[in-house]
Design a protein around this motif. Structure first.
Motif, PDB file in Angstrom:
ATOM      1  N   ILE A 122       0.939  -1.082  -0.006  1.00 14.30           N
ATOM      2  CA  ILE A 122       0.090   0.060   0.062  1.00 14.30           C
ATOM      3  C   ILE A 122       0.991   1.120  -0.172  1.00 14.30           C
ATOM      4  CG2 ILE A 122      -1.839  -1.053   1.104  1.00 14.30           C
ATOM      5  CD1 ILE A 122      -0.989   0.437   3.833  1.00 14.30           C
ATOM      6  N   ASP A 123       0.050   2.376  -0.197  1.00 14.96           N
ATOM      7  CA  ASP A 123       0.939   3.573  -0.331  1.00 14.96           C
ATOM      8  C   ASP A 123       1.107   4.065   1.195  1.00 14.96           C
ATOM      9  OD1 ASP A 123       1.881   6.198  -0.472  1.00 14.96           O
ATOM     10  OD2 ASP A 123       0.894   6.572  -2.557  1.00 14.96           O
ATOM     11  N   VAL A 124       2.282   4.344   1.576  1.00 14.78           N
ATOM     12  CA  VAL A 124       2.280   4.568   3.192  1.00 14.78           C
ATOM     13  C   VAL A 124       2.788   6.007   3.296  1.00 14.78           C
ATOM     14  CG1 VAL A 124       2.999   2.105   3.806  1.00 14.78           C
ATOM     15  CG2 VAL A 124       4.571   3.575   3.133  1.00 14.78           C
ATOM     16  N   SER A 125       2.632   6.965   2.335  1.00 17.66           N
ATOM     17  CA  SER A 125       3.317   8.228   2.371  1.00 17.66           C
ATOM     18  C   SER A 125       2.588   8.901   3.557  1.00 17.66           C
ATOM     19  CB  SER A 125       2.884   8.795   1.161  1.00 17.66           C
ATOM     20  OG  SER A 125       3.273   8.181  -0.026  1.00 17.66           O
ATOM     21  N   ARG A 126       1.302   8.837   3.696  1.00 14.43           N
ATOM     22  CA  ARG A 126       0.688   9.731   4.714  1.00 14.43           C
ATOM     23  C   ARG A 126       0.788   8.810   6.212  1.00 14.43           C
ATOM     24  NH1 ARG A 126      -5.411  10.936   1.923  1.00 14.43           N
ATOM     25  NH2 ARG A 126      -4.432  12.023   0.469  1.00 14.43           N
ATOM     26  N   ARG A 127       0.982   7.711   6.196  1.00 11.44           N
ATOM     27  CA  ARG A 127       1.130   6.954   7.571  1.00 11.44           C
ATOM     28  C   ARG A 127       2.415   7.203   8.223  1.00 11.44           C
ATOM     29  NH1 ARG A 127       2.742   1.759   9.164  1.00 11.44           N
ATOM     30  NH2 ARG A 127       2.297   0.762   6.926  1.00 11.44           N
ATOM     31  N   LEU A 128       3.509   7.371   7.194  1.00  9.60           N
ATOM     32  CA  LEU A 128       4.760   7.498   7.826  1.00  9.60           C
ATOM     33  C   LEU A 128       5.189   8.974   7.599  1.00  9.60           C
ATOM     34  CD1 LEU A 128       6.638   4.190   6.372  1.00  9.60           C
ATOM     35  CD2 LEU A 128       5.408   4.611   8.447  1.00  9.60           C
ATOM     36  N   GLY A 129       4.514   9.753   7.015  1.00  9.26           N
ATOM     37  CA  GLY A 129       4.830  11.207   7.086  1.00  9.26           C
ATOM     38  C   GLY A 129       5.783  11.383   6.076  1.00  9.26           C
ATOM     39  N   LEU A 130       5.721  10.532   5.225  1.00  8.68           N
ATOM     40  CA  LEU A 130       6.915  10.751   3.757  1.00  8.68           C
ATOM     41  C   LEU A 130       6.564  12.028   2.764  1.00  8.68           C
ATOM     42  CD1 LEU A 130       7.422   7.011   3.338  1.00  8.68           C
ATOM     43  CD2 LEU A 130       8.740   8.638   4.526  1.00  8.68           C
ATOM     44  N   PRO A 131       7.471  12.459   2.346  1.00  9.35           N
ATOM     45  CA  PRO A 131       7.130  13.646   1.137  1.00  9.35           C
ATOM     46  C   PRO A 131       6.209  13.096  -0.178  1.00  9.35           C
ATOM     47  CG  PRO A 131       9.561  13.144   1.216  1.00  9.35           C
ATOM     48  CD  PRO A 131       9.185  12.327   2.287  1.00  9.35           C
TER      49      PRO A 131
END
Length: 290
Positions: free
Chosen positions: A242-251
């Motif tokens: 899954i796209d974890v950008s938001r969960r991990l706070g990634l740019p």
């Protein structure tokens, strides 16, 4: 079916291309003609065989029950025709095609097999590699055509569609705050990796490269096993991730475009390339939760 004495090759080719691409617009583009001409050819074929072969609505193009039955014999008809034409010349045509690993379509092997059935005298040599390596080979004349994502300020090439990238991992991937992000990458020359690491640096997020240089397959396996995060096109992210950008706070990563560059000039090779390009154009990205 009614008594059929002859079939028009172009009409059958239009039908098979519509079936493969599930779109009159993309079929017309692949065959280098207009949507109206494709419709006329299909109608002529349906009148010839006395059956409705394609069902078309504003949102959907699909084969009818009779069309599904006719599809394999239609492919065989085209293959026999092309073998007969190829038999008039001992010369086989070939071209080399590079496809970036972040861009490659999952249906590519099936599509190449269909292209071979359509034109047995044409051999397509496919190379999957990082976009920058492919572009370098193209500029040096080693590869005849490349399908890559657009990089830097280079503006040439035919745009096939948008490409969006994201940070992908398994749903249970654990990243502890303050620890370097475990980032899997296949090559230090990968343009997407460079964009991603610059974004991490700009955001002040520490990271470590793992599985570097082990190849795209190894990277996908590492991410699928929950060992690391990596950047993938949303079209090509490994199943189960899954796209974890938001969960991990990634740019957020910038969008790109899939582009085709080619030096091919003969009609048969360009026709095959148009079919390949149509498979990439407007290809819907996979749905991934954030």
């Amino acid at each position: 079916m009614t008594d059929v004495t002859t079939l028009d090759v172009d009409a059958v080719k239009a039908f098979v291309t519509i079936a493969d691409l599930q779109s009159f617009t993309r079929a017309a583009d692949a065959l280098g003609t207009t949507q109206g001409a494709i419709s006329v050819k299909l109608k002529r074929l349906e009148q010839k065989v006395g059956q409705k072969l394609v069902e078309r609505t504003p949102r959907l193009v699909r084969l009818s029950a009779q069309g599904a039955v006719f599809l394999d014999p239609a492919r065989a008809f085209l293959a026999a025709h092309d073998r007969a034409i190829a038999g008039l010349s001992a010369e086989r045509r070939r071209f080399s095609l590079g496809i970036a690993t972040h861009v490659g379509a999952p249906e590519l092997p099936t599509l190449l097999a269909r292209l071979n059935a359509h034109d047995p005298a044409l051999t397509i040599e496919v190379r999957l590699d990082d976009a920058r390596d492919l572009l370098d080979a193209f500029d040096r004349g080693i590869i005849d055509a490349v399908i890559i994502f657009r990089e830097d300020d280079r503006r040439d090439g035919e745009v096939l569609g948008p490409d969006q990238f994201g940070w992908f991992a398994t749903p249970d991937f654990v990243h502890r705050p303050g620890e370097p992000l475990r980032l899997a990458a296949s090559s230090p020359a990968c343009g997407i990796l460079n964009i991603a690491t610059r974004a991490l640096d700009a955001a002040g997020l520490p990271w470590n490269e793992v599985f570097l240089g082990c190849g795209a397959f190894a990277v996908a396996e590492a991410v699928s096993a929950g060992l690391a995060v990596s950047v993938f096109s949303c079209r090509m992210a490994p199943p189960g991730t899954i796209d974890v950008s938001r969960r991990l706070g990634l740019p957020e990563l910038p969008a790109s475009e899939i582009v085709l560059l080619s030096t091919l000039s003969d009609a048969r090779s360009r026709a095959a390339l148009r079919i390949l390009a149509a498979a990439f154009r407007d290809h819907p990205p996979a749905s991934h939760h954030r």
